[in-house]
Design a protein around this motif. Structure first.
Motif, PDB file in Angstrom:
ATOM      1  N   ALA A 281     -19.084 -16.324  19.089  1.00  0.00           N
ATOM      2  CA  ALA A 281     -18.316 -15.127  19.770  1.00  0.00           C
ATOM      3  C   ALA A 281     -17.799 -15.745  21.080  1.00  0.00           C
ATOM      4  CB  ALA A 281     -19.188 -13.907  20.170  1.00  0.00           C
ATOM      5  N   SER A 282     -16.452 -15.534  21.166  1.00  0.00           N
ATOM      6  CA  SER A 282     -15.780 -15.850  22.324  1.00  0.00           C
ATOM      7  C   SER A 282     -14.391 -15.187  22.152  1.00  0.00           C
ATOM      8  CB  SER A 282     -15.521 -17.206  22.836  1.00  0.00           C
ATOM      9  OG  SER A 282     -14.482 -17.884  21.441  1.00  0.00           O
ATOM     10  N   GLY A 283     -13.821 -14.780  23.368  1.00  0.00           N
ATOM     11  CA  GLY A 283     -12.429 -14.413  23.612  1.00  0.00           C
ATOM     12  C   GLY A 283     -12.197 -12.926  22.857  1.00  0.00           C
ATOM     13  N   GLY A 284     -13.108 -11.994  22.687  1.00  0.00           N
ATOM     14  CA  GLY A 284     -13.134 -10.770  22.189  1.00  0.00           C
ATOM     15  C   GLY A 284     -13.103 -10.909  20.684  1.00  0.00           C
ATOM     16  N   VAL A 285     -13.671 -12.070  19.930  1.00  0.00           N
ATOM     17  CA  VAL A 285     -13.658 -12.123  18.579  1.00  0.00           C
ATOM     18  C   VAL A 285     -15.128 -12.635  18.240  1.00  0.00           C
ATOM     19  CG1 VAL A 285     -12.607 -13.377  16.665  1.00  0.00           C
ATOM     20  CG2 VAL A 285     -11.091 -12.677  18.504  1.00  0.00           C
ATOM     21  N   ILE A 286     -15.545 -12.285  17.266  1.00  0.00           N
ATOM     22  CA  ILE A 286     -16.933 -12.458  16.515  1.00  0.00           C
ATOM     23  C   ILE A 286     -16.489 -13.266  15.165  1.00  0.00           C
ATOM     24  CG2 ILE A 286     -19.150 -12.133  15.777  1.00  0.00           C
ATOM     25  CD1 ILE A 286     -18.663  -9.302  17.324  1.00  0.00           C
ATOM     26  N   TYR A 287     -16.963 -14.570  15.205  1.00  0.00           N
ATOM     27  CA  TYR A 287     -16.687 -15.367  14.006  1.00  0.00           C
ATOM     28  C   TYR A 287     -18.072 -15.382  13.115  1.00  0.00           C
ATOM     29  CZ  TYR A 287     -12.654 -16.922  16.757  1.00  0.00           C
ATOM     30  OH  TYR A 287     -11.620 -16.859  17.296  1.00  0.00           O
ATOM     31  N   VAL A 288     -18.191 -15.108  11.989  1.00  0.00           N
ATOM     32  CA  VAL A 288     -19.266 -15.148  11.091  1.00  0.00           C
ATOM     33  C   VAL A 288     -18.998 -15.920  10.114  1.00  0.00           C
ATOM     34  CG1 VAL A 288     -21.001 -13.842   9.773  1.00  0.00           C
ATOM     35  CG2 VAL A 288     -19.565 -12.814  11.732  1.00  0.00           C
ATOM     36  N   ALA A 289     -19.707 -17.137   9.680  1.00  0.00           N
ATOM     37  CA  ALA A 289     -19.853 -18.348   8.592  1.00  0.00           C
ATOM     38  C   ALA A 289     -20.560 -17.436   7.250  1.00  0.00           C
ATOM     39  CB  ALA A 289     -20.242 -19.432   8.993  1.00  0.00           C
ATOM     40  N   MET A 290     -19.968 -17.737   6.024  1.00  0.00           N
ATOM     41  CA  MET A 290     -20.566 -17.366   4.911  1.00  0.00           C
ATOM     42  C   MET A 290     -20.642 -18.441   3.934  1.00  0.00           C
ATOM     43  SD  MET A 290     -20.232 -14.082   5.761  1.00  0.00           S
ATOM     44  CE  MET A 290     -19.446 -12.750   6.651  1.00  0.00           C
ATOM     45  N   THR A 291     -21.882 -18.744   3.976  1.00  0.00           N
ATOM     46  CA  THR A 291     -22.429 -19.971   3.240  1.00  0.00           C
ATOM     47  C   THR A 291     -21.985 -19.936   1.672  1.00  0.00           C
ATOM     48  OG1 THR A 291     -24.045 -20.546   4.886  1.00  0.00           O
ATOM     49  CG2 THR A 291     -24.063 -21.687   2.807  1.00  0.00           C
ATOM     50  N   ARG A 292     -22.545 -18.834   1.127  1.00  0.00           N
ATOM     51  CA  ARG A 292     -22.308 -18.593  -0.493  1.00  0.00           C
ATOM     52  C   ARG A 292     -20.693 -18.657  -0.671  1.00  0.00           C
ATOM     53  NH1 ARG A 292     -20.874 -15.369  -4.156  1.00  0.00           N
ATOM     54  NH2 ARG A 292     -20.811 -13.817  -2.651  1.00  0.00           N
ATOM     55  N   ALA A 293     -20.207 -17.737   0.099  1.00  0.00           N
ATOM     56  CA  ALA A 293     -18.610 -17.315  -0.213  1.00  0.00           C
ATOM     57  C   ALA A 293     -17.706 -18.378   0.247  1.00  0.00           C
ATOM     58  CB  ALA A 293     -18.429 -15.997   0.432  1.00  0.00           C
ATOM     59  N   ARG A 294     -18.197 -19.340   1.121  1.00  0.00           N
ATOM     60  CA  ARG A 294     -17.116 -20.450   1.698  1.00  0.00           C
ATOM     61  C   ARG A 294     -16.220 -19.772   2.507  1.00  0.00           C
ATOM     62  NH1 ARG A 294     -16.715 -24.115  -3.443  1.00  0.00           N
ATOM     63  NH2 ARG A 294     -16.112 -22.095  -4.396  1.00  0.00           N
ATOM     64  N   ARG A 295     -16.337 -19.026   3.486  1.00  0.00           N
ATOM     65  CA  ARG A 295     -15.357 -18.563   4.240  1.00  0.00           C
ATOM     66  C   ARG A 295     -15.909 -18.082   5.601  1.00  0.00           C
ATOM     67  NH1 ARG A 295     -16.480 -13.382   1.449  1.00  0.00           N
ATOM     68  NH2 ARG A 295     -16.863 -11.712   3.113  1.00  0.00           N
ATOM     69  N   ILE A 296     -14.874 -17.914   6.458  1.00  0.00           N
ATOM     70  CA  ILE A 296     -15.331 -17.447   7.939  1.00  0.00           C
ATOM     71  C   ILE A 296     -14.654 -16.377   8.097  1.00  0.00           C
ATOM     72  CG2 ILE A 296     -15.282 -18.124  10.221  1.00  0.00           C
ATOM     73  CD1 ILE A 296     -15.437 -20.839   9.655  1.00  0.00           C
ATOM     74  N   ASP A 297     -15.276 -15.355   8.462  1.00  0.00           N
ATOM     75  CA  ASP A 297     -14.688 -14.002   8.803  1.00  0.00           C
ATOM     76  C   ASP A 297     -14.653 -13.650  10.387  1.00  0.00           C
ATOM     77  OD1 ASP A 297     -14.697 -13.446   6.168  1.00  0.00           O
ATOM     78  OD2 ASP A 297     -16.000 -11.726   6.135  1.00  0.00           O
ATOM     79  N   SER A 298     -13.463 -13.403  10.849  1.00  0.00           N
ATOM     80  CA  SER A 298     -13.165 -12.926  12.209  1.00  0.00           C
ATOM     81  C   SER A 298     -13.287 -11.537  12.433  1.00  0.00           C
ATOM     82  CB  SER A 298     -11.874 -13.535  12.705  1.00  0.00           C
ATOM     83  OG  SER A 298     -11.925 -15.056  12.507  1.00  0.00           O
ATOM     84  N   ILE A 299     -13.839 -11.021  13.344  1.00  0.00           N
ATOM     85  CA  ILE A 299     -13.943  -9.712  13.743  1.00  0.00           C
ATOM     86  C   ILE A 299     -13.727  -9.428  15.298  1.00  0.00           C
ATOM     87  CG2 ILE A 299     -15.639  -7.557  13.657  1.00  0.00           C
ATOM     88  CD1 ILE A 299     -17.226  -9.084  11.616  1.00  0.00           C
ATOM     89  N   ALA A 300     -12.887  -8.334  15.344  1.00  0.00           N
ATOM     90  CA  ALA A 300     -12.548  -8.050  16.763  1.00  0.00           C
ATOM     91  C   ALA A 300     -13.811  -7.203  17.195  1.00  0.00           C
ATOM     92  CB  ALA A 300     -11.188  -7.069  16.821  1.00  0.00           C
ATOM     93  N   ALA A 301     -14.349  -7.892  18.426  1.00  0.00           N
ATOM     94  CA  ALA A 301     -15.384  -7.464  19.098  1.00  0.00           C
ATOM     95  C   ALA A 301     -15.277  -5.993  19.566  1.00  0.00           C
ATOM     96  CB  ALA A 301     -15.966  -8.259  20.271  1.00  0.00           C
TER      97      ALA A 301
END
Length: 368
Positions: A281-301
Protein backbone atom coordinates in the motif's frame (compact mmCIF):
# COMPACT_ATOMS: atom_id res chain seq x y z
CA UNK A 1 9.45 1.71 4.03
CA UNK A 2 12.86 2.58 5.42
CA UNK A 3 15.80 2.25 3.05
CA UNK A 4 18.60 0.10 4.41
CA UNK A 5 22.20 -0.14 3.37
CA UNK A 6 23.25 -3.05 1.20
CA UNK A 7 26.85 -2.98 2.41
CA UNK A 8 26.08 -5.22 5.35
CA UNK A 9 28.01 -7.75 7.34
CA UNK A 10 27.22 -11.22 6.01
CA UNK A 11 25.78 -13.48 8.65
CA UNK A 12 27.05 -17.00 8.70
CA UNK A 13 27.01 -20.21 10.67
CA UNK A 14 24.10 -22.60 10.20
CA UNK A 15 22.73 -24.35 13.25
CA UNK A 16 20.25 -27.13 13.83
CA UNK A 17 16.76 -26.69 15.23
CA UNK A 18 17.89 -28.47 18.36
CA UNK A 19 20.60 -25.83 18.77
CA UNK A 20 17.91 -23.16 18.63
CA UNK A 21 15.80 -24.93 21.23
CA UNK A 22 18.81 -25.35 23.52
CA UNK A 23 19.48 -21.61 23.36
CA UNK A 24 15.89 -20.61 24.19
CA UNK A 25 17.00 -19.06 27.50
CA UNK A 26 19.87 -17.29 25.76
CA UNK A 27 17.31 -15.72 23.47
CA UNK A 28 15.85 -13.58 26.25
CA UNK A 29 16.65 -9.94 25.91
CA UNK A 30 18.11 -7.59 28.46
CA UNK A 31 16.34 -4.51 29.72
CA UNK A 32 18.85 -2.21 28.06
CA UNK A 33 17.10 0.78 26.46
CA UNK A 34 16.62 0.68 22.71
CA UNK A 35 18.88 3.25 20.98
CA UNK A 36 17.25 6.13 19.15
CA UNK A 37 16.37 5.40 15.55
CA UNK A 38 19.12 6.60 13.24
CA UNK A 39 18.85 7.71 9.64
CA UNK A 40 19.33 4.64 7.41
CA UNK A 41 22.14 4.45 4.90
CA UNK A 42 21.63 4.17 1.17
CA UNK A 43 22.77 0.88 -0.36
CA UNK A 44 26.46 0.55 -1.10
CA UNK A 45 25.94 -0.74 -4.64
CA UNK A 46 27.67 0.28 -7.87
CA UNK A 47 26.18 3.28 -9.62
CA UNK A 48 24.03 2.57 -12.66
CA UNK A 49 26.11 3.12 -15.82
CA UNK A 50 24.96 5.81 -18.18
CA UNK A 51 23.63 4.79 -21.59
CA UNK A 52 26.93 5.61 -23.32
CA UNK A 53 28.80 3.46 -20.78
CA UNK A 54 26.64 0.39 -21.14
CA UNK A 55 27.97 -2.47 -23.17
CA UNK A 56 25.98 -5.46 -24.38
CA UNK A 57 23.91 -7.08 -21.62
CA UNK A 58 25.17 -10.32 -20.13
CA UNK A 59 23.87 -13.58 -21.49
CA UNK A 60 23.09 -16.94 -19.95
CA UNK A 61 20.23 -18.94 -18.45
CA UNK A 62 19.82 -16.55 -15.50
CA UNK A 63 19.38 -13.40 -17.61
CA UNK A 64 15.78 -12.28 -18.03
CA UNK A 65 15.47 -9.94 -21.03
CA UNK A 66 12.78 -7.95 -19.20
CA UNK A 67 14.45 -4.72 -18.04
CA UNK A 68 12.18 -4.55 -14.98
CA UNK A 69 13.64 -7.74 -13.47
CA UNK A 70 16.23 -7.09 -10.75
CA UNK A 71 16.82 -10.61 -9.35
CA UNK A 72 16.80 -13.98 -11.10
CA UNK A 73 17.48 -17.67 -10.49
CA UNK A 74 16.13 -17.55 -6.97
CA UNK A 75 14.69 -20.45 -5.04
CA UNK A 76 10.99 -19.98 -4.35
CA UNK A 77 10.57 -16.67 -2.59
CA UNK A 78 9.21 -15.37 0.71
CA UNK A 79 9.28 -11.73 1.78
CA UNK A 80 10.70 -8.95 -0.40
CA UNK A 81 11.86 -5.46 0.60
CA UNK A 82 13.31 -2.58 -1.45
CA UNK A 83 16.97 -1.80 -0.72
CA UNK A 84 17.03 1.72 -2.14
CA UNK A 85 14.64 4.64 -2.45
CA UNK A 86 13.75 3.89 -6.09
CA UNK A 87 13.40 0.13 -5.68
CA UNK A 88 16.14 -0.72 -8.18
CA UNK A 89 17.81 -2.96 -5.60
CA UNK A 90 16.04 -5.60 -3.53
CA UNK A 91 16.34 -7.77 -0.47
CA UNK A 92 14.47 -11.03 -0.99
CA UNK A 93 13.98 -14.16 1.10
CA UNK A 94 14.45 -17.56 -0.49
CA UNK A 95 11.73 -19.40 1.38
CA UNK A 96 13.08 -22.88 0.72
CA UNK A 97 16.80 -22.22 1.39
CA UNK A 98 16.57 -19.77 4.29
CA UNK A 99 18.76 -17.22 2.50
CA UNK A 100 18.25 -13.46 2.47
CA UNK A 101 19.71 -12.13 -0.78
CA UNK A 102 20.48 -8.61 -1.98
CA UNK A 103 20.39 -8.10 -5.75
CA UNK A 104 20.11 -5.55 -8.55
CA UNK A 105 19.79 -6.00 -12.30
CA UNK A 106 22.95 -7.54 -13.79
CA UNK A 107 24.63 -7.05 -10.43
CA UNK A 108 26.17 -9.82 -8.34
CA UNK A 109 23.80 -11.38 -5.85
CA UNK A 110 25.05 -11.42 -2.28
CA UNK A 111 23.82 -13.65 0.54
CA UNK A 112 23.18 -11.41 3.51
CA UNK A 113 22.17 -14.21 5.89
CA UNK A 114 21.33 -17.91 5.91
CA UNK A 115 18.84 -19.14 8.50
CA UNK A 116 18.14 -22.86 9.04
CA UNK A 117 14.51 -23.64 8.20
CA UNK A 118 12.12 -26.50 7.52
CA UNK A 119 10.83 -25.76 4.01
CA UNK A 120 8.29 -28.58 3.79
CA UNK A 121 4.84 -27.58 2.57
CA UNK A 122 4.68 -23.80 2.34
CA UNK A 123 6.98 -23.22 5.32
CA UNK A 124 10.57 -22.01 5.49
CA UNK A 125 11.92 -18.47 5.60
CA UNK A 126 8.53 -16.79 5.45
CA UNK A 127 9.45 -13.13 6.01
CA UNK A 128 12.09 -10.91 7.60
CA UNK A 129 12.50 -7.38 8.93
CA UNK A 130 15.57 -5.31 9.69
CA UNK A 131 15.92 -3.83 13.14
CA UNK A 132 15.01 -0.11 13.09
CA UNK A 133 18.50 0.45 14.50
CA UNK A 134 20.22 -1.92 12.08
CA UNK A 135 23.06 0.53 11.53
CA UNK A 136 23.94 0.16 15.22
CA UNK A 137 22.98 -3.39 16.14
CA UNK A 138 23.08 -5.31 12.82
CA UNK A 139 20.03 -7.36 13.80
CA UNK A 140 17.58 -9.08 11.47
CA UNK A 141 14.29 -10.57 12.65
CA UNK A 142 12.77 -13.48 10.74
CA UNK A 143 9.54 -15.47 10.71
CA UNK A 144 10.55 -19.07 10.04
CA UNK A 145 9.36 -22.66 10.13
CA UNK A 146 11.29 -25.24 12.14
CA UNK A 147 10.71 -28.96 12.55
CA UNK A 148 8.27 -28.32 15.40
CA UNK A 149 6.68 -24.88 14.96
CA UNK A 150 6.64 -21.50 13.30
CA UNK A 151 8.58 -18.88 15.23
CA UNK A 152 10.17 -15.45 15.23
CA UNK A 153 13.93 -15.36 15.67
CA UNK A 154 16.57 -12.69 16.05
CA UNK A 155 19.64 -13.10 13.84
CA UNK A 156 23.02 -11.51 14.58
CA UNK A 157 26.39 -11.96 12.92
CA UNK A 158 28.39 -14.83 14.33
CA UNK A 159 25.62 -16.11 16.59
CA UNK A 160 22.90 -18.74 16.44
CA UNK A 161 19.34 -17.48 15.78
CA UNK A 162 17.74 -16.56 19.10
CA UNK A 163 14.02 -17.35 19.46
CA UNK A 164 11.87 -14.45 20.64
CA UNK A 165 8.44 -16.00 19.94
CA UNK A 166 7.96 -19.77 19.66
CA UNK A 167 4.98 -22.10 19.53
CA UNK A 168 3.19 -20.61 16.54
CA UNK A 169 1.30 -23.62 15.14
CA UNK A 170 2.76 -25.34 12.10
CA UNK A 171 0.71 -27.26 9.55
CA UNK A 172 1.19 -29.17 6.31
CA UNK A 173 0.08 -25.86 4.76
CA UNK A 174 -1.20 -22.52 5.95
CA UNK A 175 2.11 -21.34 7.43
CA UNK A 176 2.60 -18.15 5.43
CA UNK A 177 2.62 -14.92 7.42
CA UNK A 178 4.20 -11.49 7.44
CA UNK A 179 5.99 -9.00 9.71
CA UNK A 180 7.12 -5.38 9.99
CA UNK A 181 8.31 -2.90 12.60
CA UNK A 182 5.52 -0.54 13.62
CA UNK A 183 7.95 1.33 15.87
CA UNK A 184 11.39 0.81 17.35
CA UNK A 185 9.91 -1.39 20.08
CA UNK A 186 6.89 -2.97 18.35
CA UNK A 187 7.19 -5.80 15.85
CA UNK A 188 3.88 -6.68 14.18
CA UNK A 189 3.65 -10.34 13.15
CA UNK A 190 0.86 -11.99 11.14
CA UNK A 191 0.59 -15.78 11.40
CA UNK A 192 -1.15 -18.27 9.12
CA UNK A 193 -3.87 -20.56 10.44
CA UNK A 194 -1.74 -23.70 9.86
CA UNK A 195 -4.69 -25.27 8.04
CA UNK A 196 -7.15 -24.86 10.93
CA UNK A 197 -9.88 -22.25 10.69
CA UNK A 198 -10.88 -23.12 14.25
CA UNK A 199 -7.37 -22.33 15.53
CA UNK A 200 -7.53 -18.91 13.89
CA UNK A 201 -10.58 -18.09 16.02
CA UNK A 202 -9.24 -19.74 19.20
CA UNK A 203 -7.93 -17.09 21.65
CA UNK A 204 -5.47 -19.61 23.12
CA UNK A 205 -3.80 -20.30 19.75
CA UNK A 206 -1.20 -18.11 18.02
CA UNK A 207 -2.42 -19.27 14.58
CA UNK A 208 -4.33 -16.96 12.25
CA UNK A 209 -3.51 -13.88 14.31
CA UNK A 210 -1.93 -10.47 14.10
CA UNK A 211 0.41 -10.14 17.08
CA UNK A 212 2.35 -7.29 18.66
CA UNK A 213 5.75 -8.55 19.79
CA UNK A 214 8.37 -6.81 21.93
CA UNK A 215 11.55 -7.75 20.04
CA UNK A 216 14.20 -6.39 22.39
CA UNK A 217 13.05 -7.86 25.69
CA UNK A 218 11.33 -10.96 27.01
CA UNK A 219 7.72 -9.79 27.41
CA UNK A 220 5.96 -13.15 27.59
CA UNK A 221 2.89 -13.86 25.52
CA UNK A 222 2.40 -11.29 22.72
CA UNK A 223 -0.59 -9.00 22.47
CA UNK A 224 -3.24 -10.24 20.02
CA UNK A 225 -4.23 -7.36 17.74
CA UNK A 226 -6.70 -9.26 15.53
CA UNK A 227 -7.86 -12.85 14.92
CA UNK A 228 -9.52 -15.10 12.37
CA UNK A 229 -7.15 -14.92 9.39
CA UNK A 230 -6.45 -17.59 6.79
CA UNK A 231 -3.46 -19.67 5.85
CA UNK A 232 -1.58 -16.97 3.93
CA UNK A 233 -1.62 -13.56 5.60
CA UNK A 234 0.11 -10.48 4.16
CA UNK A 235 0.54 -7.19 6.02
CA UNK A 236 0.57 -4.02 3.95
CA UNK A 237 1.00 -0.94 6.14
CA UNK A 238 0.53 2.44 4.46
CA UNK A 239 3.24 4.67 5.91
CA UNK A 240 1.54 7.83 4.66
CA UNK A 241 -1.96 7.30 6.07
CA UNK A 242 -0.69 5.19 9.02
CA UNK A 243 -3.28 2.57 8.09
CA UNK A 244 -2.63 -1.17 8.31
CA UNK A 245 -4.19 -3.24 5.54
CA UNK A 246 -4.20 -7.05 5.65
CA UNK A 247 -4.88 -9.46 2.79
CA UNK A 248 -5.41 -13.16 3.37
CA UNK A 249 -6.21 -16.38 1.56
CA UNK A 250 -7.74 -19.41 3.21
CA UNK A 251 -10.84 -21.48 3.76
CA UNK A 252 -12.94 -18.31 4.22
CA UNK A 253 -11.82 -16.97 0.83
CA UNK A 254 -9.63 -14.16 -0.47
CA UNK A 255 -10.15 -10.98 1.53
CA UNK A 256 -8.81 -7.49 2.18
CA UNK A 257 -9.13 -5.80 5.59
CA UNK A 258 -8.17 -2.61 7.34
CA UNK A 259 -7.17 -3.04 10.98
CA UNK A 260 -7.43 -0.46 13.75
CA UNK A 261 -8.07 -0.41 17.50
CA UNK A 262 -11.55 -1.81 16.86
CA UNK A 263 -10.21 -4.85 15.03
CA UNK A 264 -10.38 -5.92 11.36
CA UNK A 265 -12.89 -4.39 8.96
CA UNK A 266 -13.45 -6.27 5.70
CA UNK A 267 -13.06 -3.95 2.71
CA UNK A 268 -13.34 -6.39 -0.19
CA UNK A 269 -13.74 -10.10 -0.97
CA UNK A 270 -12.91 -11.84 -4.23
CA UNK A 271 -15.33 -14.53 -5.39
CA UNK A 272 -13.16 -15.95 -8.19
CA UNK A 273 -10.69 -17.67 -5.80
CA UNK A 274 -7.62 -15.84 -7.18
CA UNK A 275 -5.43 -16.96 -4.21
CA UNK A 276 -4.00 -13.86 -2.61
CA UNK A 277 -0.23 -14.08 -2.24
CA UNK A 278 0.77 -10.62 -1.05
CA UNK A 279 -0.10 -6.95 -0.85
CA UNK A 280 1.42 -3.47 -0.65
CA UNK A 281 0.00 0.00 0.00
CA UNK A 282 1.24 3.48 -0.90
CA UNK A 283 0.03 6.69 -2.48
CA UNK A 284 -3.61 6.02 -1.72
CA UNK A 285 -3.57 2.67 -3.55
CA UNK A 286 -3.64 -0.90 -2.23
CA UNK A 287 -2.02 -3.50 -4.51
CA UNK A 288 -2.96 -7.17 -4.08
CA UNK A 289 -1.12 -10.05 -5.81
CA UNK A 290 -3.15 -13.04 -6.96
CA UNK A 291 -1.00 -16.17 -7.20
CA UNK A 292 -3.38 -18.58 -8.92
CA UNK A 293 -4.95 -15.93 -11.19
CA UNK A 294 -1.51 -14.46 -12.09
CA UNK A 295 -2.56 -10.84 -11.77
CA UNK A 296 -2.19 -7.80 -9.53
CA UNK A 297 -5.30 -5.84 -8.52
CA UNK A 298 -5.11 -2.14 -7.63
CA UNK A 299 -7.70 -0.71 -5.26
CA UNK A 300 -8.25 2.92 -4.27
CA UNK A 301 -7.77 3.08 -0.52
CA UNK A 302 -10.85 4.14 1.44
CA UNK A 303 -11.10 7.71 2.70
CA UNK A 304 -13.47 9.57 4.99
CA UNK A 305 -15.15 11.00 1.90
CA UNK A 306 -15.22 7.67 0.02
CA UNK A 307 -15.21 4.90 2.63
CA UNK A 308 -16.35 2.08 0.32
CA UNK A 309 -13.81 0.41 -1.97
CA UNK A 310 -15.01 -0.87 -5.35
CA UNK A 311 -13.85 -1.86 -8.79
CA UNK A 312 -10.28 -3.18 -8.44
CA UNK A 313 -8.20 -2.50 -11.52
CA UNK A 314 -6.64 -5.83 -12.59
CA UNK A 315 -3.27 -6.18 -14.32
CA UNK A 316 -2.54 -9.51 -16.00
CA UNK A 317 1.06 -10.62 -15.35
CA UNK A 318 0.71 -14.25 -16.54
CA UNK A 319 2.90 -14.03 -19.64
CA UNK A 320 5.40 -11.58 -18.21
CA UNK A 321 6.02 -12.97 -14.73
CA UNK A 322 3.78 -15.97 -14.10
CA UNK A 323 2.68 -16.65 -10.51
CA UNK A 324 3.30 -13.71 -8.18
CA UNK A 325 3.13 -13.52 -4.38
CA UNK A 326 4.81 -11.04 -2.03
CA UNK A 327 4.82 -7.34 -2.90
CA UNK A 328 6.61 -4.29 -1.48
CA UNK A 329 5.77 -0.65 -2.24
CA UNK A 330 8.10 1.60 -4.24
CA UNK A 331 7.41 5.02 -5.81
CA UNK A 332 4.72 4.58 -8.44
CA UNK A 333 4.32 0.84 -8.04
CA UNK A 334 5.68 -2.29 -6.39
CA UNK A 335 8.47 -4.79 -6.25
CA UNK A 336 6.99 -8.23 -6.90
CA UNK A 337 8.39 -11.67 -6.19
CA UNK A 338 7.43 -14.71 -8.25
CA UNK A 339 6.77 -18.21 -6.89
CA UNK A 340 6.72 -20.21 -10.10
CA UNK A 341 8.93 -22.94 -8.62
CA UNK A 342 6.33 -23.61 -5.89
CA UNK A 343 3.26 -23.88 -8.12
CA UNK A 344 2.51 -27.33 -9.57
CA UNK A 345 2.61 -27.46 -13.38
CA UNK A 346 3.76 -23.83 -13.60
CA UNK A 347 5.70 -22.67 -16.66
CA UNK A 348 9.08 -22.33 -14.93
CA UNK A 349 11.71 -20.35 -16.85
CA UNK A 350 15.43 -20.91 -16.57
CA UNK A 351 15.71 -17.55 -14.78
CA UNK A 352 12.97 -18.20 -12.19
CA UNK A 353 12.23 -17.28 -9.53
CA UNK A 354 12.49 -13.49 -9.90
CA UNK A 355 11.98 -10.07 -8.34
CA UNK A 356 10.83 -7.26 -10.62
CA UNK A 357 9.68 -3.65 -10.60
CA UNK A 358 6.07 -3.26 -11.75
CA UNK A 359 3.81 -0.26 -12.22
CA UNK A 360 0.20 -1.49 -12.07
CA UNK A 361 -2.64 0.53 -13.57
CA UNK A 362 -4.31 2.94 -11.20
CA UNK A 363 -7.75 1.96 -9.87
CA UNK A 364 -10.96 3.55 -11.04
CA UNK A 365 -12.41 6.35 -8.92
CA UNK A 366 -15.98 5.08 -9.41
CA UNK A 367 -17.73 4.23 -6.13
CA UNK A 368 -21.02 2.58 -5.28
Amino acid sequence: MAVLGAAMLTLSGCVSFSDQDQTREAGKFSNNPVPDIIAPKTPDTPAEPSEDQQGPPPTGPCVDPDNAVIATCLASTGGVHPADSEGKTTYVAERTTGKIIVSKRYGPQRVLATIPVDASGDGGLIDFAFSPTYGQDGLIFALITTGSDNRVVRVAAGDVPKPILTGIPKGAGGNMGSMYFQSATELIVATGDAGSRAAASDPSSLAGKILKVSPFRDAGRPQVVASGFGGNVALCPDSESKTLYVADHGEAGDRLFSVDKNGPKKLWQWDDNPQIGGCAASGGVIYVAMTRARRIDSIAAPTAQKPTVTNPAPADVAKRFGHVARLAPIPGGVQLATVNKSVPRADVKTYDDRVAIFNPPQPTEDRM
